[in-house]
Design a protein around this motif. Sequence first.
Motif, short mmCIF file in Angstrom:
data_model
loop_
_atom_site.label_atom_id
_atom_site.label_comp_id
_atom_site.label_asym_id
_atom_site.label_seq_id
_atom_site.Cartn_x
_atom_site.Cartn_y
_atom_site.Cartn_z
N LEU A 41 33.45 -40.93 -46.11
CA LEU A 41 33.38 -39.89 -45.47
C LEU A 41 34.94 -39.50 -45.08
N ASP A 46 31.85 -34.35 -48.07
CA ASP A 46 30.49 -34.37 -47.92
C ASP A 46 30.30 -34.25 -46.26
N GLY A 47 31.13 -34.34 -45.49
CA GLY A 47 31.19 -34.51 -44.00
C GLY A 47 32.16 -35.07 -43.31
N GLN A 49 33.57 -37.69 -40.07
CA GLN A 49 33.36 -38.67 -38.96
C GLN A 49 34.26 -38.78 -38.10
N THR A 64 28.91 -37.75 -36.56
CA THR A 64 29.24 -37.82 -37.73
C THR A 64 28.57 -36.36 -38.21
N TYR A 66 27.63 -33.70 -41.48
CA TYR A 66 27.27 -33.58 -42.94
C TYR A 66 27.40 -32.02 -43.15
N TRP A 67 27.76 -31.74 -44.29
CA TRP A 67 27.81 -30.13 -44.50
C TRP A 67 26.72 -30.09 -45.64
N THR A 68 26.02 -29.02 -45.25
CA THR A 68 24.75 -28.56 -46.04
C THR A 68 24.40 -26.93 -46.36
N GLY A 78 26.37 -27.31 -40.67
CA GLY A 78 26.84 -28.54 -40.29
C GLY A 78 25.76 -29.38 -39.69
N ASN A 81 24.78 -35.62 -37.64
CA ASN A 81 23.57 -36.77 -37.78
C ASN A 81 23.71 -37.88 -36.84
N CYS A 102 32.56 -31.21 -33.10
CA CYS A 102 31.74 -30.98 -34.45
C CYS A 102 31.51 -29.57 -34.80
N TRP A 116 20.94 -30.57 -35.25
CA TRP A 116 20.79 -32.13 -34.95
C TRP A 116 19.40 -32.37 -34.66
#
Length: 152
Positions: A41, A46-47, A49, A64, A66-68, A78, A81, A102, A116
């Motif tokens: 990371l 990908d994201g 931390q 943490t 993560y991008w999706t 976002g 996680n 975040c 989340w």
Amino acid sequence: MVIAATREEDLDDLLPLLRAYCDFYDVAPPDAALRALSEALLDGADGVQLLARDDGGRAVGFATVYWTWQTLTASRVGVMNDLFVAPAARGSGAAEALIAECADRARDHGATHLTWQTALDNARAQALYDRVGAQRSRWLDYELALGGAPRG
């Protein structure tokens, strides 16, 4: 409180927090795997931390993201996680600061939402999430273990 993206030189301070987080959820991935996740990371693709340090420079928490993408909003999201603050630093504002960072990072990445999950019995975390204005989801999570190496 200082919140910043984890850098290579932060990994030794981050690992005990990752281990404590895993212990909290009664799981035991190897330290090498936790470190590899954090190293993956570092470039932010990908994201990200994030590491929280108190005024004395001690690492006291991490998150943490993560991008999706999410079809139901037709937008980037976002996914926070992980969120963990060491017991001695709880109530210090570290968790709220991590969530805010975040959200900022997700927004900067083009996300329209930060999502989340938490354990159903984690009442302390749920109280925090309610306090920062998050809305409870109506979704029930499922998980399918995929043991083994990728096909191909």
